[in-house]
Motif scaffolding. Structure first.
Motif, PDB file in Angstrom:
ATOM      1  N   GLU A   7     111.045  88.933  23.296  1.00 37.72           N
ATOM      2  CA  GLU A   7     110.490  89.656  22.144  1.00 37.72           C
ATOM      3  C   GLU A   7     109.924  91.005  22.577  1.00 37.72           C
ATOM      4  OE1 GLU A   7     109.504  90.502  18.235  1.00 37.72           O
ATOM      5  OE2 GLU A   7     110.668  88.795  18.956  1.00 37.72           O
ATOM      6  N   LYS A   8     109.207  91.030  23.697  1.00 36.93           N
ATOM      7  CA  LYS A   8     108.631  92.272  24.215  1.00 36.93           C
ATOM      8  C   LYS A   8     109.739  93.253  24.594  1.00 36.93           C
ATOM      9  CE  LYS A   8     104.997  94.616  25.456  1.00 36.93           C
ATOM     10  NZ  LYS A   8     104.079  95.153  24.465  1.00 36.93           N
ATOM     11  N   THR A   9     110.800  92.761  25.225  1.00 32.97           N
ATOM     12  CA  THR A   9     111.936  93.604  25.594  1.00 32.97           C
ATOM     13  C   THR A   9     112.587  94.181  24.338  1.00 32.97           C
ATOM     14  OG1 THR A   9     112.339  92.353  27.607  1.00 32.97           O
ATOM     15  CG2 THR A   9     114.179  93.641  26.764  1.00 32.97           C
ATOM     16  N   PHE A  10     112.789  93.337  23.337  1.00 31.13           N
ATOM     17  CA  PHE A  10     113.378  93.764  22.072  1.00 31.13           C
ATOM     18  C   PHE A  10     112.505  94.832  21.402  1.00 31.13           C
ATOM     19  CE2 PHE A  10     114.020  92.835  17.427  1.00 31.13           C
ATOM     20  CZ  PHE A  10     115.290  93.367  17.341  1.00 31.13           C
ATOM     21  N   GLN A  11     111.203  94.604  21.376  1.00 28.89           N
ATOM     22  CA  GLN A  11     110.258  95.561  20.794  1.00 28.89           C
ATOM     23  C   GLN A  11     110.333  96.900  21.522  1.00 28.89           C
ATOM     24  OE1 GLN A  11     106.162  94.205  20.644  1.00 28.89           O
ATOM     25  NE2 GLN A  11     105.404  96.280  20.748  1.00 28.89           N
ATOM     26  N   ASN A  12     110.336  96.860  22.841  1.00 30.08           N
ATOM     27  CA  ASN A  12     110.397  98.098  23.624  1.00 30.08           C
ATOM     28  C   ASN A  12     111.715  98.837  23.420  1.00 30.08           C
ATOM     29  OD1 ASN A  12     107.799  97.816  24.622  1.00 30.08           O
ATOM     30  ND2 ASN A  12     108.475  96.742  26.448  1.00 30.08           N
ATOM     31  N   ASP A  13     112.815  98.099  23.274  1.00 21.88           N
ATOM     32  CA  ASP A  13     114.115  98.729  23.002  1.00 21.88           C
ATOM     33  C   ASP A  13     114.089  99.482  21.669  1.00 21.88           C
ATOM     34  OD1 ASP A  13     115.163  97.757  25.371  1.00 21.88           O
ATOM     35  OD2 ASP A  13     116.281  96.116  24.416  1.00 21.88           O
ATOM     36  N   ILE A  14     113.479  98.879  20.663  1.00 20.09           N
ATOM     37  CA  ILE A  14     113.365  99.535  19.355  1.00 20.09           C
ATOM     38  C   ILE A  14     112.511 100.791  19.468  1.00 20.09           C
ATOM     39  CG2 ILE A  14     112.402  99.324  17.019  1.00 20.09           C
ATOM     40  CD1 ILE A  14     113.232  96.336  17.151  1.00 20.09           C
ATOM     41  N   LEU A  15     111.362 100.680  20.128  1.00 24.17           N
ATOM     42  CA  LEU A  15     110.481 101.838  20.290  1.00 24.17           C
ATOM     43  C   LEU A  15     111.179 102.966  21.057  1.00 24.17           C
ATOM     44  CD1 LEU A  15     107.097 100.075  21.076  1.00 24.17           C
ATOM     45  CD2 LEU A  15     107.760 101.223  18.957  1.00 24.17           C
ATOM     46  N   ASP A  16     111.904 102.618  22.116  1.00 24.33           N
ATOM     47  CA  ASP A  16     112.634 103.634  22.886  1.00 24.33           C
ATOM     48  C   ASP A  16     113.661 104.341  22.009  1.00 24.33           C
ATOM     49  OD1 ASP A  16     111.206 102.981  25.168  1.00 24.33           O
ATOM     50  OD2 ASP A  16     112.820 101.747  26.032  1.00 24.33           O
ATOM     51  N   LYS A  17     114.359 103.586  21.188  1.00 21.00           N
ATOM     52  CA  LYS A  17     115.407 104.155  20.336  1.00 21.00           C
ATOM     53  C   LYS A  17     114.815 105.105  19.297  1.00 21.00           C
ATOM     54  CE  LYS A  17     119.721 104.266  19.051  1.00 21.00           C
ATOM     55  NZ  LYS A  17     120.777 104.761  19.905  1.00 21.00           N
ATOM     56  N   ILE A  18     113.774 104.695  18.599  1.00 22.96           N
ATOM     57  CA  ILE A  18     113.233 105.576  17.558  1.00 22.96           C
ATOM     58  C   ILE A  18     112.545 106.795  18.163  1.00 22.96           C
ATOM     59  CG2 ILE A  18     113.088 103.752  15.816  1.00 22.96           C
ATOM     60  CD1 ILE A  18     110.077 103.647  16.237  1.00 22.96           C
ATOM     61  N   GLN A  19     111.933 106.626  19.340  1.00 25.80           N
ATOM     62  CA  GLN A  19     111.310 107.778  19.995  1.00 25.80           C
ATOM     63  C   GLN A  19     112.367 108.759  20.489  1.00 25.80           C
ATOM     64  OE1 GLN A  19     108.754 105.328  22.600  1.00 25.80           O
ATOM     65  NE2 GLN A  19     107.081 106.629  21.909  1.00 25.80           N
ATOM     66  N   SER A  20     113.535 108.278  20.836  1.00 30.38           N
ATOM     67  CA  SER A  20     114.603 109.178  21.284  1.00 30.38           C
ATOM     68  C   SER A  20     115.133 110.034  20.137  1.00 30.38           C
ATOM     69  CB  SER A  20     115.748 108.385  21.922  1.00 30.38           C
ATOM     70  OG  SER A  20     116.514 107.712  20.951  1.00 30.38           O
ATOM     71  N   HIS A  21     114.777 109.662  18.901  1.00 32.49           N
ATOM     72  CA  HIS A  21     115.181 110.427  17.720  1.00 32.49           C
ATOM     73  C   HIS A  21     114.013 111.206  17.115  1.00 32.49           C
ATOM     74  CE1 HIS A  21     119.303 108.966  17.393  1.00 32.49           C
ATOM     75  NE2 HIS A  21     118.830 107.831  17.882  1.00 32.49           N
ATOM     76  N   GLY A  22     112.968 111.419  17.914  1.00 34.07           N
ATOM     77  CA  GLY A  22     111.876 112.275  17.478  1.00 34.07           C
ATOM     78  C   GLY A  22     110.648 111.587  16.916  1.00 34.07           C
ATOM     79  N   TRP A  23     110.690 110.275  16.759  1.00 33.34           N
ATOM     80  CA  TRP A  23     109.508 109.577  16.264  1.00 33.34           C
ATOM     81  C   TRP A  23     108.421 109.593  17.325  1.00 33.34           C
ATOM     82  CZ3 TRP A  23     108.841 106.632  11.646  1.00 33.34           C
ATOM     83  CH2 TRP A  23     109.922 106.690  10.783  1.00 33.34           C
TER      84      TRP A  23
END
Length: 49
Positions: A7-23
């Motif tokens: 779950e933590k890995t999944f959460q971090n993957d989501i955060l990395d993805k949205i931050q890579s798009h400027g969030w």
């Protein structure tokens, strides 16, 4: 079903993805939970526009 580590890995993957798009990642202690927003960000946005 995901375990806690997955779950933590999944959460971090989501955060990395949205931050890579400027969030921007906010600090949870600054979030107004009733309004579900960061008041400082809203004020800064209003002043900038």
């Amino acid at each position: 079903m995901l375990d806690a580590a997955q779950e933590k890995t999944f959460q971090n993957d989501i955060l990395d993805k949205i931050q890579s798009h400027g969030w921007l990642l906010g600090e949870s202690n600054k979030l107004n939970k009733q309004l579900v927003l960061y008041p400082e960000d809203v004020i800064a946005f209003a002043k900038a526009t």
